[in-house]
Design an enzyme around this catalytic site. Structure first.
Site, mmCIF file in Angstrom:
data_model
loop_
_atom_site.group_PDB
_atom_site.id
_atom_site.type_symbol
_atom_site.label_atom_id
_atom_site.label_comp_id
_atom_site.label_asym_id
_atom_site.label_seq_id
_atom_site.Cartn_x
_atom_site.Cartn_y
_atom_site.Cartn_z
ATOM 1 N N ASP A 67 20.952 48.797 4.842
ATOM 2 C CA ASP A 67 20.518 47.878 3.798
ATOM 3 C C ASP A 67 21.655 47.476 2.869
ATOM 4 O O ASP A 67 22.755 48.039 2.931
ATOM 5 C CB ASP A 67 19.362 48.498 2.993
ATOM 6 C CG ASP A 67 19.656 49.939 2.556
ATOM 7 O OD1 ASP A 67 20.808 50.375 2.669
ATOM 8 O OD2 ASP A 67 18.716 50.622 2.119
ATOM 9 N N HIS A 151 10.460 55.873 0.546
ATOM 10 C CA HIS A 151 11.078 54.748 1.243
ATOM 11 C C HIS A 151 12.212 55.198 2.160
ATOM 12 O O HIS A 151 12.872 56.196 1.909
ATOM 13 C CB HIS A 151 11.515 53.632 0.272
ATOM 14 C CG HIS A 151 12.734 53.905 -0.549
ATOM 15 N ND1 HIS A 151 12.714 53.938 -1.927
ATOM 16 C CD2 HIS A 151 14.034 54.107 -0.212
ATOM 17 C CE1 HIS A 151 13.931 54.153 -2.381
ATOM 18 N NE2 HIS A 151 14.749 54.259 -1.359
ATOM 19 N N GLU A 156 10.019 49.885 0.881
ATOM 20 C CA GLU A 156 9.234 50.505 -0.183
ATOM 21 C C GLU A 156 7.785 50.701 0.264
ATOM 22 O O GLU A 156 7.343 50.106 1.250
ATOM 23 C CB GLU A 156 9.268 49.593 -1.419
ATOM 24 C CG GLU A 156 10.652 49.438 -2.036
ATOM 25 C CD GLU A 156 11.068 50.639 -2.869
ATOM 26 O OE1 GLU A 156 10.623 51.764 -2.595
ATOM 27 O OE2 GLU A 156 11.869 50.442 -3.810
HETATM 28 C C1 GLP Z 1 18.392 54.233 -1.807
HETATM 29 C C2 GLP Z 1 18.751 53.739 -0.388
HETATM 30 C C3 GLP Z 1 18.180 54.644 0.666
HETATM 31 C C4 GLP Z 1 18.399 56.081 0.231
HETATM 32 C C5 GLP Z 1 17.537 56.380 -0.963
HETATM 33 C C6 GLP Z 1 17.763 57.759 -1.561
HETATM 34 O O1 GLP Z 1 17.740 53.356 -2.594
HETATM 35 N N1 GLP Z 1 18.415 52.393 -0.089
HETATM 36 O O2 GLP Z 1 18.778 54.368 1.927
HETATM 37 O O3 GLP Z 1 18.055 56.947 1.260
HETATM 38 O O4 GLP Z 1 17.565 55.371 -1.911
HETATM 39 O O5 GLP Z 1 18.941 57.821 -2.301
HETATM 40 P P1 GLP Z 1 19.661 59.161 -2.686
HETATM 41 O O6 GLP Z 1 20.196 59.712 -1.429
HETATM 42 O O7 GLP Z 1 20.742 58.788 -3.646
HETATM 43 O O8 GLP Z 1 18.616 60.046 -3.282
#
Ligand code: GLP
Length: 262
Positions: A67, A151, A156
């Protein structure tokens, strides 16, 4: 689904890196799906270490990122483009032409909000991204983190479980969580993103979902033991023939049953 509980973040990162390395040894031209966020940072550090100290060769590896934010220039320090270059690509020997990151500049937030969307351009781009994945024979291993709301990528809650690469509006909980990368200011966090769909993710041959910390415990409980529901898009991985979930003890703290420990 294979659930592996490890002690902490470091153990999670090392086990994930070991798994990827083993697959690279079998298939040097591995097609890797990559994620951003704080979760895979330790995995990327370990892969970089393996490259520098043990000559792990990325010259034939191809990558596809899940993404990208819409509304940030590529060189913005918090774009996923910058994230991937800073935290992985510039430290390993992967050719630039093998790297694919969704282009969050194909549309602007203003275009989305005004309703004057360049629909053809967006559809053509998303189709191109999906076709590139197919051209390389599909993703061999898709690395996934998970949002507190369940998500994956930026799919989402409420995302179609069959969705393909497209634009999504981010929930406030996600923007609040990600505000820590934007001086703690939710208003600086983009409202939209371009993301592989749940259906796109499910086509990867292996899913490698990582989670660390107590704030992911509920999402992990739902993902592993809850019913499959668009309310928690990550629950779809229960239907995947080869999904591996590596979680540390705090992230596993709400799991009811016994799982493998490493
Ligand atoms: C983000 C990304 C995801 C990620 C998630 C968790 O928004 N788009 O791909 O897995 O949120 O993030 P984190 O690993 O910083 O907790």
């Amino acid at each position: 689904m294979r659930v592996i509980i490890v002690k902490d973040y470091d153990a999670m990162s090392k086990l994930a890196a070991k798994f990827i390395r083993e697959q690279m040894e079998v298939k040097p031209n591995l097609v890797l799906g990559l994620a951003t966020g704080s979760t895979p940072l330790g995995l990327y550090k370990e892969l970089i270490r393996m490259h520098k100290e043990e000559h792990l060769d990325f010259s034939k590896v191809v990558t596809f990122n899940l993404d990208e934010y819409i509304g940030l220039p590529k060189d913005h320090p918090e774009s996923y483009y910058s994230f991937m270059w800073d935290n992985l690509f510039k430290h390993i020997n992967i050719p630039e032409s093998h790297i694919h990151i969704p282009d969050g500049t194909i549309v602007t937030p203003e275009e989305i909000e005004s309703g004057r969307l360049p629909i053809r351009k967006i559809e053509a781009y998303c189709e191109w991204y999906e076709n590139e994945i197919k051209k390389y024979g599909g993703i061999d291993i898709q690395v996934l983190g998970i949002g507190r709301d369940g998500h994956i990528g930026f799919n989402e809650p409420g995302s179609s479980l069959g969705s393909r690469t497209r634009i999504k509006t981010l929930l406030e909980v996600t923007r609040r969580d990600n505000a820590r990368f934007f001086d703690g200011d939710i208003n600086k966090v983009p409202k939209y993103a371009l993301t592989m769909g749940v259906g796109t993710i499910m086509e990867a041959k292996t899913l490698l979902l990582l989670a660390s910390g107590e704030n992911k415990a509920e999402a992990i409980k739902m993902t592993v033991e809850g019913p499959v529901t668009a309310r928690y898009p990550a629950t779809i991985i229960q239907l995947h023939p080869k999904a591996i979930v590596i979680v540390d003890e705090p992230a596993a703290s709400q799991l009811e049953y016994e799982y493998e420990r490493a």
